[in-house]
Design an enzyme around this catalytic site. Structure first.
Site, PDB file in Angstrom:
ATOM      1  N   SER A 273       0.951  -1.109  -0.157  1.00 20.27           N
ATOM      2  CA  SER A 273       0.154   0.085  -0.118  1.00 20.27           C
ATOM      3  C   SER A 273       0.757   1.085   0.008  1.00 20.27           C
ATOM      4  O   SER A 273       2.151   1.289  -0.387  1.00 20.27           O
ATOM      5  CB  SER A 273      -0.862   0.022   1.311  1.00 20.27           C
ATOM      6  OG  SER A 273      -1.949   1.043   0.869  1.00 20.27           O
ATOM      7  N   ASN A 274       0.365   2.429   0.356  1.00 20.66           N
ATOM      8  CA  ASN A 274       0.887   3.678   0.459  1.00 20.66           C
ATOM      9  C   ASN A 274       0.369   4.678   1.182  1.00 20.66           C
ATOM     10  O   ASN A 274      -0.375   4.190   2.210  1.00 20.66           O
ATOM     11  CB  ASN A 274       0.957   4.310  -1.060  1.00 20.66           C
ATOM     12  CG  ASN A 274      -0.643   4.382  -1.271  1.00 20.66           C
ATOM     13  OD1 ASN A 274      -1.339   5.371  -0.696  1.00 20.66           O
ATOM     14  ND2 ASN A 274      -1.052   3.670  -2.303  1.00 20.66           N
ATOM     15  N   ARG A 275       1.207   5.658   1.386  1.00 23.24           N
ATOM     16  CA  ARG A 275       0.742   6.717   2.729  1.00 23.24           C
ATOM     17  C   ARG A 275      -0.209   7.602   2.580  1.00 23.24           C
ATOM     18  O   ARG A 275      -0.418   8.351   3.330  1.00 23.24           O
ATOM     19  CB  ARG A 275       2.087   7.516   2.768  1.00 23.24           C
ATOM     20  CG  ARG A 275       3.259   6.683   3.416  1.00 23.24           C
ATOM     21  CD  ARG A 275       4.349   7.812   3.758  1.00 23.24           C
ATOM     22  NE  ARG A 275       5.518   6.959   3.878  1.00 23.24           N
ATOM     23  CZ  ARG A 275       5.917   6.401   5.252  1.00 23.24           C
ATOM     24  NH1 ARG A 275       5.064   6.528   6.037  1.00 23.24           N
ATOM     25  NH2 ARG A 275       6.960   5.885   5.233  1.00 23.24           N
TER      26      ARG A 275
ATOM     27  N   ALA B 162      -4.381   7.406  -4.405  1.00 25.41           N
ATOM     28  CA  ALA B 162      -3.009   6.965  -4.653  1.00 25.41           C
ATOM     29  C   ALA B 162      -3.015   5.507  -4.916  1.00 25.41           C
ATOM     30  O   ALA B 162      -3.002   4.777  -4.110  1.00 25.41           O
ATOM     31  CB  ALA B 162      -2.187   7.302  -3.335  1.00 25.41           C
TER      32      ALA B 162
END
Ligand code: CTP
Ligand code: CA
Length: 225
Positions: free
Chosen positions: A33-35, A100
Site C-alpha cells: 500500500s502507500n501513505r 494514490a
C-alpha cells in the site's frame, strides 16, 4: 483564495472522485500500500456536495467519516477501484482522481499465509490499470482532474502526466516537504491546464478543496462555452 465558493455553483453536476490508498494483497494477511490518508479527496467530495453536486466517492481503506450528502463506495484494490469507477462514470460530468493507486499488484496472491524460510524472497508484480487514463480516454469523457504527488521535478512530471493521460487539469503537490502532501493537514497545489496555471495554498485541505473546485468550475464553463 479570496472569493467564497458559491453555494449552488455545481448544481446539476455529477462529481465522481477516487480517494485514499489501495491495498494489493500478498496473502490473506499482508498487502502492498502507500501513505495516502484520503483527506484531500474527502475534503473535495465534501466541498462538491456543499456546492450542490451529486457526489460519488470511491475510496480505498481510510479512517475518515463519509461527508454529508456523499455516496461512498468502499474498495480495497486498484482493480476493484477501477471497476467501481467504470460502473459509475456514464453520467459523470467531473472526475477527480485523488487516490494514490498502486501501480502494480502481486501477480499471484497466495491463498494461505506465506510461511518464511531461510531463503530470501522476491515478489512478482504486474501493472494495474490506470483508472484516470481510462476515464479520460473513454467516449464522452467527463472533465478530468488528476493529481500528481512528486518528490522532484514537480512541474515537469505533472505536465507530462496531464498530456500523456489527456487530462483537462492536473493538481501537483510536493511530498516529503513540511506542510504538504500525504498525512498533512495543510497542502499547497500547483494547478495547470492547457494554457494556464494557478498556485493554491498553502492552506487547510478543506479550504484548498473549495479553491480547487472553483478553478475546476471556471475551466469547465470555459470548455462548455
Ligand atoms: N492514477 C489512476 N490509476 C492508476 C495510477 C494513477 O487513476 N493506476 C491517477 C492518480 O489518482 C492521480 C494520477 O493518476 O490522479 C497520477 O498518479 P501518479 O501515481 O502521480 O502518476 P502515474 O501515472 O502512476 O506515474 P508515476 O507513479 O510513475 O509517477
Ligand atoms: Ca503511480
Amino acid at each position: 483564495l479570496t472569493t467564497l465558493f458559491p453555494a449552488r455553483s455545481l448544481a446539476g453536476e455529477h462529481v465522481v472522485l477516487t480517494a485514499g490508498p489501495t491495498r494489493e494483497a500478498i496473502d490473506p494477511v499482508r498487502y502492498i500500500s502507500n501513505r495516502s490518508s484520503g483527506r484531500m479527496g474527502f475534503a473535495l467530495a465534501a466541498a462538491a456536495a456543499r456546492a450542490g453536486a451529486r457526489v460519488t466517492l470511491v475510496s480505498g481503506p481510510v479512517a475518515l467519516p463519509t461527508p454529508p450528502g456523499v455516496e461512498r463506495v468502499d474498495v480495497e484494490s486498484a482493480a476493484q477501484m477501477h471497476d467501481a469507477v467504470m460502473a459509475r462514470i456514464a453520467d459523470c460530468t467531473i472526475f477527480i482522481a485523488c487516490a494514490a493507486v498502486a501501480d502494480y499488484r502481486v501477480a499471484t496472491p497466495a491463498d494461505a499465509k506465506i510461511k518464511k524460510n531461510d531463503a530470501d524472497m522476491a515478489l512478482a508484480l504486474v501493472r494495474n490499470p490506470d483508472i484516470l487514463a481510462d476515464v479520460a480516454g473513454g467516449a464522452q469523457a467527463p472533465f478530468t482532474v488528476g493529481f500528481a504527488a512528486e518528490t522532484n521535478d514537480m512541474q515537469a512530471n505533472a505536465e507530462g502526466k496531464r498530456r500523456r493521460k489527456g487530462l483537462d487539469m492536473i493538481a501537483a503537490n510536493w511530498v516529503g516537504r513540511p506542510g504538504s502532501g500525504f498525512d498533512a493537514e495543510d497542502n499547497a497545489l500547483e494547478v495547470s491546464w492547457d494554457g494556464g496555471s494557478v498556485a493554491l495554498g498553502p492552506s487547510p485541505k478543506t479550504r484548498l478543496a473549495e479553491a480547487l473546485l472553483e478553478v475546476v468550475e471556471q475551466r469547465l464553463r470555459d470548455k462548455q462555452s
